[in-house]
Design an enzyme around this catalytic site. Structure first.
Site, PDB file in Angstrom:
ATOM      1  N   ASP A 112       0.860  -1.193   0.000  1.00 39.55           N
ATOM      2  CA  ASP A 112       0.000   0.000   0.000  1.00 39.55           C
ATOM      3  C   ASP A 112       0.897   1.245   0.000  1.00 39.55           C
ATOM      4  O   ASP A 112       1.759   1.390   0.856  1.00 39.55           O
ATOM      5  CB  ASP A 112      -0.887  -0.016   1.253  1.00 39.55           C
ATOM      6  N   GLU A 121      -3.139   0.006  -3.801  1.00 38.41           N
ATOM      7  CA  GLU A 121      -3.074  -1.127  -2.877  1.00 38.41           C
ATOM      8  C   GLU A 121      -3.269  -2.439  -3.615  1.00 38.41           C
ATOM      9  O   GLU A 121      -4.142  -2.534  -4.479  1.00 38.41           O
ATOM     10  CB  GLU A 121      -4.211  -0.925  -1.856  1.00 38.41           C
TER      11      GLU A 121
HETATM   12  P1  TTP Z   1      -5.206   5.065   1.391  1.00 33.50           P
HETATM   13  O1  TTP Z   1      -4.190   4.025   1.029  1.00 33.50           O
HETATM   14  O2  TTP Z   1      -6.246   4.702   2.396  1.00 33.50           O
HETATM   15  O3  TTP Z   1      -4.474   6.361   1.953  1.00 33.50           O
HETATM   16  P2  TTP Z   1      -3.095   7.008   1.552  1.00 33.50           P
HETATM   17  O4  TTP Z   1      -2.377   6.212   0.525  1.00 33.50           O
HETATM   18  O5  TTP Z   1      -3.332   8.430   1.181  1.00 33.50           O
HETATM   19  O6  TTP Z   1      -2.302   7.030   2.920  1.00 33.50           O
HETATM   20  P3  TTP Z   1      -1.684   5.796   3.716  1.00 33.50           P
HETATM   21  O7  TTP Z   1      -1.920   4.571   2.909  1.00 33.50           O
HETATM   22  O8  TTP Z   1      -0.227   6.130   3.831  1.00 33.50           O
HETATM   23  O9  TTP Z   1      -2.368   5.789   5.033  1.00 33.50           O
HETATM   24  O10 TTP Z   1      -5.964   5.558   0.107  1.00 33.50           O
HETATM   25  C1  TTP Z   1      -5.303   5.734  -1.141  1.00 33.50           C
HETATM   26  C2  TTP Z   1      -5.819   6.970  -1.849  1.00 33.50           C
HETATM   27  O11 TTP Z   1      -7.227   6.910  -1.978  1.00 33.50           O
HETATM   28  C3  TTP Z   1      -5.535   8.248  -1.090  1.00 33.50           C
HETATM   29  O12 TTP Z   1      -4.248   8.796  -1.386  1.00 33.50           O
HETATM   30  C4  TTP Z   1      -6.649   9.141  -1.520  1.00 33.50           C
HETATM   31  C5  TTP Z   1      -7.803   8.202  -1.819  1.00 33.50           C
HETATM   32  N1  TTP Z   1      -8.783   8.237  -0.707  1.00 33.50           N
HETATM   33  C6  TTP Z   1      -9.891   9.067  -0.822  1.00 33.50           C
HETATM   34  O13 TTP Z   1     -10.074   9.745  -1.830  1.00 33.50           O
HETATM   35  N2  TTP Z   1     -10.789   9.122   0.211  1.00 33.50           N
HETATM   36  C7  TTP Z   1     -10.639   8.387   1.362  1.00 33.50           C
HETATM   37  O14 TTP Z   1     -11.465   8.467   2.289  1.00 33.50           O
HETATM   38  C8  TTP Z   1      -9.480   7.532   1.472  1.00 33.50           C
HETATM   39  C9  TTP Z   1      -9.262   6.695   2.714  1.00 33.50           C
HETATM   40  C10 TTP Z   1      -8.587   7.494   0.418  1.00 33.50           C
HETATM   41 MG    MG Z   2      -2.135   4.150   0.794  1.00 35.93          MG
END
Ligand code: TTP
Ligand code: MG
Length: 368
Positions: free
Chosen positions: A8, A104
């Site tokens: 991820d 992911e």
């Molecule tokens: P995530 O993998 O949940 O978040 P992230 O990569 O930004 O941070 P980390 O993994 O380090 O905790 O989600 C991936 C992308 O999906 C994120 O960059 C933006 C998008 N996203 C949204 O648009 N809304 C949301 O509520 C979430 C959780 C993610």
């Molecule tokens: Mg992420």
């Protein structure tokens, strides 16, 4: 025995923005909609997260917590492009890649391990390759089953690397909070707390009858996961056939304006899920349950594929409004999208409006 990696990317959208605009490097970046438009945070860079900013938070709140935060509108086409690069690197390591969202995936690396490489070395190589070829940082969990690796990748973010050795799964999970376990949402966690169960270890110790009482049909599955046992293979085909969001009301609703507000929220939620999974659908479904528990669905197929909020909202409302009758009240409302197609190539994407607006109440729905 399988060897699996859950990978991820860290602060995905925000890191892409920092890479593309070096002025943003090392700064608190908030990707999302403008506060004056009731925007929400899609993601925040780790520099912003120390102020308590997180995904799905209203941008207004985020700016309040982190006034020096730099708001950047999302550029989905660019994220998708980066995502494809990353997935290609994964596929270079193994054919068995299951993308879960744009940033992911699960990778089955059993064959690579059997060919003589150590899981730890595979994971380090993968992280290095992603960093060198894309500039992004990847967090990984390594282990023998999906649920354990998923927890592992999240535990040591950003730039995380957690390896759970075969046989150590239960011990690894034992001290962690129950809500880390796949399928244990906030409501279930609350129920477990009332039973004195705070950690996955405490959960795993409960007798089977207790699981049956607490989880019904899911009992065995939850128990196995708590013990670090999970046989789920890495699926290389897209598993999702539909995405939906539904809500059961605390008291039945008959009022058209209220129903419209709910159906629109559910439509937005589904649009967000589609966006994040890089999918578009053509068929919009509404699921309705009347106060007498009669349940039925109505659906309509659009002439084009979409993951935009407006057409999903409008179609869902058209379907629902045809079912309204004086005196008829509803206890459940759901919106779903099916009939997926692979996403179109870029260009067209830029014209989509931002799907990032605040939802006033429970945003999560019950995604199925
Ligand atoms: P995530 O993998 O949940 O978040 P992230 O990569 O930004 O941070 P980390 O993994 O380090 O905790 O989600 C991936 C992308 O999906 C994120 O960059 C933006 C998008 N996203 C949204 O648009 N809304 C949301 O509520 C979430 C959780 C993610
Ligand atoms: Mg992420």
């Amino acid at each position: 025995m399988r060897h699996i990696i859950h990978a991820d990317l860290d602060a995905f959208y925000a890191t892409v923005e920092q890479l593309d605009n070096p002025e943003l490097a090392g700064k608190p970046v908030l990707v999302g909609g403008r506060p004056e438009n009731r925007g929400v945070v899609a993601t925040a860079s780790y520099e912003a997260r120390v102020f308590g900013v997180h995904s799905a938070m209203p941008m207004r709140t985020a700016i309040h917590r982190c006034p020096q935060g730099i708001i950047v509108p999302p550029r989905f086409t660019r994220y998708r492009e980066m995502s494809r690069k990353v997935m290609a690197i994964f596929r270079d390591l193994t054919d068995l890649v299951e993308p879960i969202s744009m940033d992911e995936a699960y990778l089955d690396v059993t064959a690579v391990v059997e060919a003589g490489q150590k899981p730890l070395a595979i994971a380090i190589d993968l992280k290095n390759r992603i960093a060198e070829e894309t500039g992004l940082t990847l967090s990984v969990g390594v282990g023998t089953c999906k649920s354990v690796t998923k927890i592992g990748s999240d535990l040591d973010k950003p730039d995380g690397l957690v390896v759970v050795q075969p046989g150590d799964e239960a011990e690894f999970l034992a001290p962690l909070a129950v809500n880390k376990l796949w399928g244990i949402g906030p409501k279930t966690a609350e129920r477990l707390h009332r039973e004195g169960v705070e950690t996955i270890g405490q959960l795993a110790e409960q007798p089977l009858e207790w699981f049956a009482r607490m989880f019904g049909q899911r009992a065995i599955g939850v128990r196995d996961k708590a013990m670090g046992r999970d046989d789920e293979p890495v699926h290389t085909e897209r598993v999702a056939k539909s995405l939906s969001s539904e809500t059961t009301f605390t008291s039945d609703i008959g009022d058209a304006a209220e129903l419209r507000a709910v159906v629109e929220r559910k439509a937005v939620d589904v649009a967000h899920q589609l966006e994040r999974k890089d999918l578009k659908g053509r068929t919009v479904t509404v699921k309705l349950r009347l106060s007498d528990f009669t349940t039925f669905t109505r659906q309509a197929t659009l002439p084009y594929q979409t993951n935009a909020e407006e057409p999903i909202k409008e179609t869902a409302w058209a379907l629902l409004s045809a079912e309204l009758e004086p005196g008829r009240t509803f206890r459940l409302l759901g919106v779903g999208v099916t009939n997926f197609v692979e996403p179109e190539e870029p260009e067209e994407a830029e014209e989509r409006q931002l799907p990032l607006f605040v939802d006033d109440d429970d945003f999560s729905g019950d995604a199925t």
